[in-house]
Scaffold this active site. Structure first.
Site, PDB file in Angstrom:
ATOM      1  N   TYR A  11      53.389  47.442 -43.458  1.00  0.00           N
ATOM      2  CA  TYR A  11      54.406  47.771 -42.472  1.00  0.00           C
ATOM      3  C   TYR A  11      53.849  48.257 -41.128  1.00  0.00           C
ATOM      4  CZ  TYR A  11      56.939  48.451 -46.939  1.00  0.00           C
ATOM      5  OH  TYR A  11      57.454  48.314 -48.206  1.00  0.00           O
ATOM      6  N   CYS A  57      37.039  44.771 -49.659  1.00  0.00           N
ATOM      7  CA  CYS A  57      36.530  43.542 -49.054  1.00  0.00           C
ATOM      8  C   CYS A  57      37.719  42.759 -48.497  1.00  0.00           C
ATOM      9  CB  CYS A  57      35.762  42.734 -50.101  1.00  0.00           C
ATOM     10  SG  CYS A  57      34.913  41.313 -49.409  1.00  0.00           S
ATOM     11  N   GLU A  58      38.262  43.279 -47.402  1.00  0.00           N
ATOM     12  CA  GLU A  58      39.499  42.753 -46.829  1.00  0.00           C
ATOM     13  C   GLU A  58      39.601  43.255 -45.396  1.00  0.00           C
ATOM     14  OE1 GLU A  58      42.763  40.462 -47.092  1.00  0.00           O
ATOM     15  OE2 GLU A  58      41.859  41.060 -48.990  1.00  0.00           O
ATOM     16  N   GLU A  63      70.393  59.296 -52.491  1.00  0.00           N
ATOM     17  CA  GLU A  63      69.154  59.012 -53.199  1.00  0.00           C
ATOM     18  C   GLU A  63      67.930  59.305 -52.332  1.00  0.00           C
ATOM     19  OE1 GLU A  63      70.966  55.421 -55.989  1.00  0.00           O
ATOM     20  OE2 GLU A  63      69.872  54.915 -54.166  1.00  0.00           O
ATOM     21  N   PRO A  64      67.692  60.572 -51.996  1.00  0.00           N
ATOM     22  CA  PRO A  64      66.501  60.896 -51.203  1.00  0.00           C
ATOM     23  C   PRO A  64      65.236  60.716 -52.017  1.00  0.00           C
ATOM     24  CG  PRO A  64      67.557  62.907 -51.961  1.00  0.00           C
ATOM     25  CD  PRO A  64      68.471  61.773 -52.346  1.00  0.00           C
ATOM     26  N   GLY A  65      64.242  60.142 -51.421  1.00  0.00           N
ATOM     27  CA  GLY A  65      62.925  60.013 -52.056  1.00  0.00           C
ATOM     28  C   GLY A  65      61.871  60.502 -51.095  1.00  0.00           C
ATOM     29  N   TYR A 107      55.468  56.799 -51.447  1.00  0.00           N
ATOM     30  CA  TYR A 107      55.051  55.404 -51.327  1.00  0.00           C
ATOM     31  C   TYR A 107      53.543  55.240 -51.142  1.00  0.00           C
ATOM     32  CZ  TYR A 107      60.038  54.798 -50.887  1.00  0.00           C
ATOM     33  OH  TYR A 107      61.382  54.842 -51.121  1.00  0.00           O
TER      34      TYR A 107
END
Length: 431
Positions: free
Chosen positions: A334, A361-362, A290-292, A390
């Site tokens: 991550y 605003c973070e 299942e390569p993504g 992703y």
């Protein structure tokens, strides 16, 4: 350059698939997801050809939809001959809308609702990857009501730690996914599945994690799964048709990442599978992967406009761009590495250390910290490389920011695969 579809033209501008990233930003606006269609097709062919050459008959790759999901992508991989895995009804709906042949789809998820199961069966999904006993009962009951026998794989946990980032390691015994082999629960689950009338057990699935650069971890998982397959045959005479080893081959995000030869990895893995099957005296099952990330990541980059360059004397500098964690949350989640550069000054040496910050605003809205860039100015274009996986699929409307478009590059031309969201789109479901 980091990948062969990246180059620098006579203007000193960064190019993707031979096209000037700055010209594309002028034409389509920023932030902007760019994806190289031929790179996607080439990556797909690498898997298809290598698995056909080295793996048992019936083996094939499945696009991991969670890595990137929009209609045109399903059309591309279907044309190349890939199957797909789906982890939600939304991905299923998108694949169906694209005309993807759903008999070649595998429906995942650790908490499929009864409605999800009914929808997938009605849609003609080829295989369910069943995670747990409750799901198994629901699939069997729903299939019975609809008068069909549903093909399934059982997801098992092999207990492998591939030494990836903890949040993307999924094959350990205590993972939320699948049924553990080590505890004996997997064998109990298989015995039970074989008693059910409305499902047909075809084989097993495992997934050990993501961003894995070598095949040995996959070979370790395959050995555990194949030994389990032998145990099951001895226990109840069941012959396994399919073994799905999941995805996880990594990609180069920065120069320090290794260069990966996917064909050689698949060849090496196939050799280990053959050896283990000979040792266990079992027929080789068809192998699925299942390569993504390794299909779409290096096809893409994101281009932003620089808004400000702020230096805090004695501390650090920030380069702020017109996107951020809504279109790339992976650094916040991550601390993922990325290569950043100033696209309109790509031929110049980096001379300025800065943190690339988004517009939200973070405080945690960062794309990369303490990277070397050519000194930027307001209005420059900042490119973040290898964002085909992703990024679009994890994008959000945090701070009520519309999501960028996806623009595909092909044969020297560009076309919009996903439109830029508008402010009106943000209100579409408001009452």
């Amino acid at each position: 350059m980091l990948h062969t579809n990246l180059s620098i033209n006579e203007k000193g501008h960064l190019c993707l698939a031979g096209q000037d990233v700055c010209d594309l930003a002028e034409k389509h606006g920023t932030p902007l997801f760019l994806m190289d269609e031929e790179r996607i097709r080439s990556n797909a062919r690498t898997y298809i050809d290598a698995m056909a050459e080295f793996m048992p008959e019936g083996s094939r790759p499945l696009l991991a939809s969670k890595s990137c999901c929009f209609k045109k992508l399903y059309s591309i991989v279907a044309e190349e001959g890939m199957g797909t895995d789906l982890v939600s009804p939304g991905e299923l709906y998108t694949a169906a809308a694209a005309g993807f042949p759903l008999e070649n789809a595998f429906f995942h998820g650790n908490n499929k609702t009864d409605a999800d199961i009914a929808y997938a069966i009605d849609s003609g999904v080829g295989y369910f990857v069943v995670d747990n006993r409750e799901e198994l009962d629901s699939v069997n009951e729903t299939a019975g009501k609809k008068g069909i026998t549903q093909n399934i794989l059982l997801r098992l946990s092999p207990g492998i730690d591939p030494h990836t980032q903890k949040k993307i390691s999924t094959g350990k015994v205590d993972s939320k996914f699948g049924t553990a082999i080590e505890t004996g629960q997997a064998l109990e689950m298989c015995r039970y599945a074989l008693t059910l009338k409305n499902v047909s057990l075809k084989g097993f699935h495992c997934h050990i994690g993501s961003q894995i650069f070598e095949y040995e971890s996959f070979a370790d998982a395959a050995e555990i799964m194949l030994r389990f397959i032998r145990t099951l045959f001895d226990d109840c005479g069941f012959t396994t048709e399919m073994l799905n080893l999941g995805g996880g081959f990594g990609v180069r995000y920065v120069e320090s990442d290794p260069i990966i030869d996917y064909r050689e990895n698949i060849k090496g893995l196939a050799g280990e599978i053959k050896r283990i099957c000979r040792e266990l005296s079992i027929k080789e099952p068809a192998i699925l992967m299942e390569p993504g990330r390794s299909i779409v990541a290096d096809s893409g980059l994101t281009v932003y406009s620089v808004g400000s360059v702020k230096t805090i004397t004695g501390y650090k500098s920030y380069v702020s761009v017109d996107g951020g964690m809504p279109d790339n949350p992976r650094y916040a989640l991550y601390e993922s590495d990325y290569t950043c550069l100033i696209a309109n000054k790509a031929d110049r040496e980096p001379d300025f250390s800065a943190t690339v910050a988004g517009r939200c605003c973070e405080s945690g809205d960062l794309i990369q910290e303490d990277v070397m860039l050519t000194r930027p100015e307001r209005g420059d274009y900042l490119a973040v490389l290898v964002t085909g996986a992703y990024n679009f699929s994890m994008a959000s409307n945090y701070n009520r920011i519309p999501r960028p478009p996806v623009v595909m590059l092909r044969d020297g031309e560009s076309y919009v695969a996903v439109k830029r969201e508008t402010y009106e789109d943000l209100l579409r479901n408001d009452m």
